[in-house]
Design an enzyme around this catalytic site. Sequence first.
Site: not given
Ligand code: GSH
Length: 228
Positions: A15
């Site tokens: 991730s």
């Molecule tokens: N807006 C968050 C950030 O800026 O960190 C996004 C984080 C994200 O998209 N994480 C991914 C995830 O697990 C893995 S890289 N997403 C699940 C989801 O968006 O429901």
Amino acid sequence: MTSKKVIELFYDVVSPYSWLGFEVMCRYRHVWNIELKLCPAFLGGVMQGSGNKPPGVVPNKFMYMTKDLKRAAEYFDVPLQAPADPFEVMFKKGSLSAMRFVTAVQEQEKGGDKLVEQVSRELWRRIWSEDKDITEAASLAEAAKKAGLSDGVIKDALETAASKEIKDKLKDATQKALDYGAFGFPLLVYHRNGSPEIFFGSDRFELLAHCIGEKWLGPRPNTSAAKL
Ligand code: GSH
């Protein structure tokens, strides 16, 4: 002296947003009055257990994320660069063996997390900066060597990574994240008077700071800190 606030960070090296969150928390662990607990877990298991789908499978989200990650990498000062084929890296190859390896290193390090921190960083660097494999034993060993682990620790961790004990430990960590309410990573868990409060993503630091009574000083709170 007030006792340190405990914050757990659940992450997976597959991730990219977890890498951003991880680096920021590693910087802030020396700035805020917190005890940071690194919790390597398996994002695939969180997706399955929560009934969620990776955001990258929605085409418009995928395009947005590509751009967003570029901006965020610059802002957070993390050398993140998307691999040539993110789908192959994230969905075909995945991170199960890598996260078992990190778990095995954590088991060996009992009590500290310096090696877990370093080896996680080197694994992220491989897939999310250098477009290199993290599934082969030789790849894991190379990352661990760069992270400063001794040959003995690397050999033991490679051996135990396939054991039932380590597989179960990773499963337990993943289940723990799900029990807190995880649907993705990074997941930060702040234990407020014994009751857990969760924060999802690497874009919730201002809110976290507010909740723990600390100041958000931007992505590089200590600019004299060594560059990655
Ligand atoms: N807006 C968050 C950030 O800026 O960190 C996004 C984080 C994200 O998209 N994480 C991914 C995830 O697990 C893995 S890289 N997403 C699940 C989801 O968006 O429901």
